[in-house]
Design an enzyme around this catalytic site. Structure first.
Site, PDB file in Angstrom:
ATOM      1  N   ASP A  62      28.623  37.078  31.583  1.00  0.00           N
ATOM      2  CA  ASP A  62      28.456  37.899  30.979  1.00  0.00           C
ATOM      3  C   ASP A  62      29.848  37.963  29.713  1.00  0.00           C
ATOM      4  O   ASP A  62      30.706  37.927  30.373  1.00  0.00           O
ATOM      5  CB  ASP A  62      28.160  38.531  32.262  1.00  0.00           C
ATOM      6  CG  ASP A  62      29.015  38.767  32.988  1.00  0.00           C
ATOM      7  OD1 ASP A  62      29.973  37.466  32.987  1.00  0.00           O
ATOM      8  OD2 ASP A  62      29.035  39.206  34.317  1.00  0.00           O
ATOM      9  N   GLU A  73      22.126  43.364  38.260  1.00  0.00           N
ATOM     10  CA  GLU A  73      22.563  44.349  39.481  1.00  0.00           C
ATOM     11  C   GLU A  73      21.265  44.456  40.213  1.00  0.00           C
ATOM     12  O   GLU A  73      19.844  44.983  40.029  1.00  0.00           O
ATOM     13  CB  GLU A  73      22.560  45.813  38.597  1.00  0.00           C
ATOM     14  CG  GLU A  73      23.731  45.793  37.678  1.00  0.00           C
ATOM     15  CD  GLU A  73      25.009  46.356  38.522  1.00  0.00           C
ATOM     16  OE1 GLU A  73      25.220  46.236  39.412  1.00  0.00           O
ATOM     17  OE2 GLU A  73      26.254  46.841  38.006  1.00  0.00           O
ATOM     18  N   HIS A 100      25.527  42.558  43.121  1.00  0.00           N
ATOM     19  CA  HIS A 100      25.085  42.185  41.935  1.00  0.00           C
ATOM     20  C   HIS A 100      26.190  40.441  41.417  1.00  0.00           C
ATOM     21  O   HIS A 100      27.234  40.395  42.442  1.00  0.00           O
ATOM     22  CB  HIS A 100      26.188  42.223  40.841  1.00  0.00           C
ATOM     23  CG  HIS A 100      26.951  43.249  40.306  1.00  0.00           C
ATOM     24  ND1 HIS A 100      27.313  44.167  40.665  1.00  0.00           N
ATOM     25  CD2 HIS A 100      27.933  42.118  39.920  1.00  0.00           C
ATOM     26  CE1 HIS A 100      28.977  44.107  40.131  1.00  0.00           C
ATOM     27  NE2 HIS A 100      28.751  42.854  39.939  1.00  0.00           N
ATOM     28  N   ASP A 145      28.007  46.004  45.025  1.00  0.00           N
ATOM     29  CA  ASP A 145      25.984  45.670  45.372  1.00  0.00           C
ATOM     30  C   ASP A 145      25.505  44.465  44.863  1.00  0.00           C
ATOM     31  O   ASP A 145      24.469  44.712  45.037  1.00  0.00           O
ATOM     32  CB  ASP A 145      25.713  47.234  43.813  1.00  0.00           C
ATOM     33  CG  ASP A 145      26.499  46.193  42.710  1.00  0.00           C
ATOM     34  OD1 ASP A 145      25.924  45.413  42.321  1.00  0.00           O
ATOM     35  OD2 ASP A 145      25.270  47.207  41.837  1.00  0.00           O
TER      36      ASP A 145
HETATM   37  C1  GLP Z   1      32.144  42.413  38.057  1.00  0.00           C
HETATM   38  C2  GLP Z   1      31.315  40.987  37.122  1.00  0.00           C
HETATM   39  C3  GLP Z   1      30.755  39.709  37.643  1.00  0.00           C
HETATM   40  C4  GLP Z   1      31.924  39.900  38.657  1.00  0.00           C
HETATM   41  C5  GLP Z   1      32.424  40.781  39.954  1.00  0.00           C
HETATM   42  C6  GLP Z   1      32.928  40.908  41.177  1.00  0.00           C
HETATM   43  O1  GLP Z   1      31.415  43.170  37.163  1.00  0.00           O
HETATM   44  N1  GLP Z   1      30.436  40.798  36.026  1.00  0.00           N
HETATM   45  O2  GLP Z   1      30.769  38.551  37.438  1.00  0.00           O
HETATM   46  O3  GLP Z   1      31.577  38.648  39.789  1.00  0.00           O
HETATM   47  O4  GLP Z   1      31.791  42.247  38.588  1.00  0.00           O
HETATM   48  O5  GLP Z   1      34.144  40.882  40.750  1.00  0.00           O
HETATM   49  P1  GLP Z   1      35.522  41.230  41.243  1.00  0.00           P
HETATM   50  O6  GLP Z   1      35.631  39.540  41.382  1.00  0.00           O
HETATM   51  O7  GLP Z   1      36.822  41.835  40.461  1.00  0.00           O
HETATM   52  O8  GLP Z   1      35.152  41.230  42.882  1.00  0.00           O
END
Ligand code: GLP
Length: 246
Positions: free
Chosen positions: A67, A143, A138, A136
């Protein structure tokens, strides 16, 4: 779905790097699907060390990221383009023309999404997709929704995601409200998936995603239906998972 329980973040990072290393040893020209966030940073550090010690070669590897924020130029400190360069690409021998992320600055949403899907198809698909898990549920920026989005699309980020990601920005107001992300279908088409999860703050969502019903309300729950998923999660992240034993 294989769930590997590890002690902590450091062990999760090593084991995640082990799986990526194994993939590259078996197929040096692999297409890796990569993720951002705090979760994979330790694994990326491990991969850099293995490259530096001569144990890993990224010379034939191609990457596609999950992304990118919409509206952030590549040079912006918070773009995922910058994140990936700072945390991995700038430290290994990957060819710059084999590194791909959605173009957050393309104002033509439909064209950008189509181009990214086409690109992934032209590469022959993703050999190994690395994922983190959002609070959440995702994955990428898919989402919770009424249905699973199939292909790369543009999403409106949820408040909880904006809150979680504001730590990287001067304030929540500066967090972009939209992002381009691979769809759930794009992710599910990867031949192998590795999801890394760490920390007590992920325990509740991990239990729902790994053991609960498969529903687009918890996007990561769809992974239960993928034929080759390995989840590497630490004790804290698995603390609310009650596994059946026989
Ligand atoms: C972000 C990214 C995801 C990631 C997630 C968790 O929003 N777009 O690809 O896996 O949040 O992030 P973290 O690893 O910092 O908890």
């Amino acid at each position: 779905m294989r769930i590997i329980k590890v002690k902590d973040y450091a062990e999760m990072s090593r084991k995640t790097a082990n799986l990526i290393s194994a993939q590259l040893v078996m197929k040096p020209d692999s297409v890796l699907g990569l993720a951002t966030g705090s979760t994979p940073v330790g694994a990326y550090r491990e991969l850099i060390e293995r490259y530096e010690s001569g144990d890993l070669d990224f010379g034939h590897v191609t990457t596609v990221n999950l992304d990118e924020y919409k509206g952030l130029p590549r040079e912006n400190e918070q773009s995922y383009y910058r994140f990936m360069h700072e945390n991995l690409f700038d430290h290994i021998n990957i060819s710059p023309d084999r590194v791909h992320l959605p173009d957050g600055m393309n104002p033509d949403t439909a064209a950008e999404c189509e181009a990214y899907e086409k690109l992934i198809r032209s590469l022959g698909g993703i050999d190994l997709q690395l994922l983190g898990l959002g609070h959440d549920g995702h994955i990428g920026f898919n989402e919770p929704a009424a249905e699973f989005p199939r292909e790369t699309h543009c999403v409106d980020l949820q408040e909880r995601t904006i809150e979680a990601n504001k730590r990287f920005f001067a304030s929540a107001d500066e967090v972009p409200r939209q992002a381009y992300t691979m769809g759930i279908g794009t992710i599910m088409a990867a031949r192998k998936i590795v999801m890394a999860v760490s920390g007590a703050d992920k325990a509740e969502i991990a239990a729902k995603a790994l053991l609960g019903p498969v529903t687009p309300e918890i996007p990561a729950s769809i992974l239960q239906f993928h034929p080759d998923v390995t989840v590497i999660a630490d004790e804290a992240a698995l603390s609310e998972c009650v596994f059946q034993t026989v």
